[in-house]
Design an enzyme around this catalytic site. Structure first.
Site, PDB file in Angstrom:
ATOM      1  N   GLN A  32       0.866  -1.175   0.000  1.00 26.24           N
ATOM      2  CA  GLN A  32       0.000   0.000   0.000  1.00 26.24           C
ATOM      3  C   GLN A  32       0.910   1.234   0.000  1.00 26.24           C
ATOM      4  O   GLN A  32       2.004   1.214   0.566  1.00 26.24           O
ATOM      5  CB  GLN A  32      -0.901   0.029   1.235  1.00 26.24           C
ATOM      6  N   SER A  33       0.458   2.333  -0.615  1.00 33.18           N
ATOM      7  CA  SER A  33       1.336   3.478  -0.847  1.00 33.18           C
ATOM      8  C   SER A  33       1.623   4.299   0.397  1.00 33.18           C
ATOM      9  O   SER A  33       2.619   5.010   0.445  1.00 33.18           O
ATOM     10  CB  SER A  33       0.731   4.398  -1.925  1.00 33.18           C
ATOM     11  N   SER A  34       0.769   4.237   1.410  1.00 31.19           N
ATOM     12  CA  SER A  34       0.978   5.043   2.605  1.00 31.19           C
ATOM     13  C   SER A  34       0.455   4.285   3.813  1.00 31.19           C
ATOM     14  O   SER A  34      -0.377   3.367   3.694  1.00 31.19           O
ATOM     15  CB  SER A  34       0.281   6.402   2.485  1.00 31.19           C
TER      16      SER A  34
END
Length: 697
Positions: A26-28
């Protein structure tokens, strides 16, 4: 009959012999916490691998890159592990929910495709199974990678557009420098802490007075003052701490337009390095994206901030090829940084040479000599030039001398009072912390010894801080008070005489230079048969000064021609010792500024080929004692006795008791008189000797 998964025909026994690698990302961290459904879908791909024939023990889940962006492979240890396993031929299939999970960068994505094609590794996403060795599958994967990168670009563009829109209106919330905070409406206001505001204001006040960031740091250290800072990250984020003022922090304050009440966006620009990291670079003012003046209350005006910027640029040791006017320093060259070469128009540097205990400045144009190895363009002795410019400055300053000196005195007192107030706030802050520690200690249950002991230790530590702050305050106040009174007394005494103030040995040369820079823009120096100084004042007036070229080498030490002529005249009637005494009484000195002696007079006579006093007297007809004795028919010894007895006149021609005599006249002593006189002198000498012998017995 059970339905086969899509693309099952691409899976071979060789693929099943190797492992299956599921990549989860997941990006963050915010997405990891909130978007749990996406995470669940990614982990669910394990079932797809099992359906294609891989066992549960063959599936490896790589989820160490959670919370990291896929825009680059740098810093993604999980992705790098995946690439390593594929390169070693250990992966039969790579699983990812979509291409963007693996990489948002075409470079990283196509590098992974190349490696998968070489090792025969399959790729599976939510849409299907692909073999990178197949042209059609590789084309589809390439398009998906391009679309993933384009999607990232569009997302960034939308976010960037929103940021720029708010920045153009001056509504974008940014990290604020010390001295400013956001209020409840996110407006920029000055820090409510009076001590913080006073410390920031003092930095700008001291820079306006000294013109040097380093002098501001020195002044804070001399006055034993601290400077505030706010912690940006960590568990203590936002807390205020105090410490010594650093030079880099002063420069940060002076360069930041926020202190001038301006909202600025785009002062720095991020660039990607070869290592894949980002570096921040300062961009010129004309490239700033947003500049809104009078956006909030400032600590100084915008015009003053611009003036400070120009002064800091001039203070740089060098700026391009042209040497700029750096900060005023302690050397005796008055025109340091102000002198311009009249030949080439470049700024001249300063050099110093020492003779005995005096330092002499020289102004030199060295740019081409350094860059091209050619001869020095121009070199001018600076002592006479500085003296001429000083006379011009003093004539300019005289009408305002008293008022200026008293204003300087008032500024010094105001600065000292401000420093004392800042030191007092440190004591108040320490006392406040001690009071808080005391209240916490008194509020705790006495039976809870673990907590009580800790709070008691905190209280004791706070009390020690109070004692140290009070001691520092009293010591600094004691050291500063006599200095303040001494400076004011001296300025008040010398206020009516600007010449005495300028010549006062206690006035630092740095302060004289700062006065000169307030009045002078630059001075163009040209050498012809004399030195011409074109002085351009700050008000626009121009003055032309001419200075004779000083003599160089031994010529500068030669005796003045008028003194030589006087020595020639005095040789007619005086000896060397008498001449030296007369010259000293009249205030004459040698070429090196020393008083005259008989040896110096003799050297002048010989070096300038002046006629010896002996020859002058001989040319006037005077006789030696032998010649005089022959003229009157006696002996030379008798002639000497007659001179000592005052019977004849003798004229000394040196300082060794040597005489010449005028020719004998009709009343000159004769031989018989000389014999009787000689007998009396001999009898007197015999009596004197006998008396001396009896006294000795």
């Amino acid at each position: 009959m059970q339905e086969q998964p899509s693309g099952a025909g691409k899976v071979t026994a060789d693929h099943l012999r190797r492992g299956a690698y599921l990549y989860v990302r997941q990006s963050s961290l915010k997405q990891v916490v909130n978007n749990t459904e996406s995470t669940s879908r990614q982990y669910a791909l394990r079932g797809r691998a099992v359906a294609l024939g891989w066992g549960e023990g063959q599936i490896t889940v790589i989820d160490t890159d959670q919370g990291q962006s896929g825009a680059t492979a740098a810093g993604r240890d999980g992705f790098q592990l995946l690439v390593s396993e594929v390169s070693l031929g250990r992966a039969g299939i790579v699983l990812g929910l979509e291409v963007s999970r693996l990489a948002r960068n075409n470079t990283d994505w196509h590098r992974l495709l190349e490696i998968c094609a070489l090792t025969g590794t399959l790729i599976l996403d939510e849409d299907g199974l692909y073999d990178p060795r197949s042209f059609n599958d590789r084309l589809v994967l390439g398009l998906k990678g391009t679309m993933s990168e384009a999607e990232l670009h569009l997302l960034k563009a939308r976010l960037r557009g929103g940021q720029l829109s708010k920045a153009r209106r001056g509504e974008m919330k940014q990290a604020l420098p010390i001295g400013y905070v956001h209020d409840q409406a996110d407006r920029i206001v000055k820090d409510p802490d009076a001590a913080v505001r006073a410390a920031v204001e003092r930095v700008f006040t001291l820079f306006a007075a000294t013109g040097s960031a380093r002098q501001v740091v020195i002044a804070f250290a001399r006055d034993k003052l601290s400077f505030p800072a706010r912690i940006r990250t960590g568990p203590h984020k936002g807390e205020l701490v105090w410490g010594p003022l650093k030079h880099w922090r002063v420069l940060s304050l002076l360069h930041n337009p926020c202190y001038a009440g301006a909202f600025v966006y785009g002062r720095r620009r991020a660039t990607r390095t070869a290592q894949g990291t980002f570096a921040w670079a300062i961009v010129p003012r004309d490239q700033w994206m947003t500049l809104i003046e009078d956006h909030h209350e400032g600590y100084l005006s915008f015009a003053r901030w611009e003036t400070n910027g120009r002064l800091l640029a001039g203070n740089a040791a060098s700026h391009g090829e042209d040497r700029k006017a750096g900060p005023a320093r302690e050397g005796p060259a008055l025109l340091q940084g102000l002198a311009i070469c009249g030949k080439c128009g470049r700024r001249m540097t300063v050099g110093y040479r020492q003779y005995r205990d005096e330092i002499f400045p020289d102004y030199r144009c060295m740019t081409r000599a350094i860059q091209d190895g050619t001869r020095v363009c121009e070199r001018l002795p600076g002592k006479a030039i500085d003296a001429a410019v000083t006379r011009l400055l003093l004539n300019t300053l005289t009408p305002l001398a008293v008022d200026a000196a008293l204003k300087v005195s008032d500024q010094l007192i105001a600065q000292a009072a401000e420093a004392d107030r800042l030191r007092a706030t440190h004591v108040q802050r320490a006392q406040h912390r001690a009071d808080l520690a005391r209240r916490r200690y008194l509020a705790v249950d006495p039976d809870n010894r673990l907590v009580a002991d800790t709070l008691e230790a905190d209280w004791n530590h706070a009390l020690r801080e109070v004692a140290a702050a009070k001691d520092t305050y009293e010591r600094a106040k004691t050291e500063a008070a006599p200095l303040e009174q001494t400076v004011r007394d001296r300025l008040t005494t010398l206020a009516a005489d600007v010449h005495a103030l300028w010549a006062d040995p206690a006035t630092p040369m740095r302060e004289r230079k700062r006065i000169a820079r307030l009045l002078i823009t630059d001075v163009t120096l040209t050498r012809t048969d004399q030195i011409t100084a074109q002085v351009r004042l700050s008000g626009g007036q121009h003055h032309t000064l001419t200075v004779p070229i000083p003599l160089s080498g031994g010529k500068a030490w030669q005796t003045h021609p008028d003194t030589v002529a006087l020595v020639d005249e005095l040789l007619e009637h005086h000896t060397h010792r008498e001449i030296a005494k007369i010259l000293n009484e009249r205030g004459h000195t040698s070429g090196k500024g020393r008083p005259f002696t008989e040896l110096l007079v003799r050297d002048i006579r010989d070096n300038y080929q002046l006629t010896h006093r002996y020859q002058r007297l001989r040319d006037r007809g005077l006789l030696t004692h032998e010649e005089y004795a022959a003229a009157v028919g006696t002996t030379a010894q008798t002639v000497k006795i007659w001179r000592r007895a005052g019977l004849i006149d003798g004229i000394p021609y040196n300082d060794k008791n040597c005489y010449l005599y005028p020719p004998p006249g009709p009343n000159a002593p004769h031989v018989a008189m000389g014999i009787k006189l000689s007998d009396r002198i001999a009898a007197r000498e015999a009596t004197h000797n006998a008396t001396s012998q009896r006294s000795a017995v």
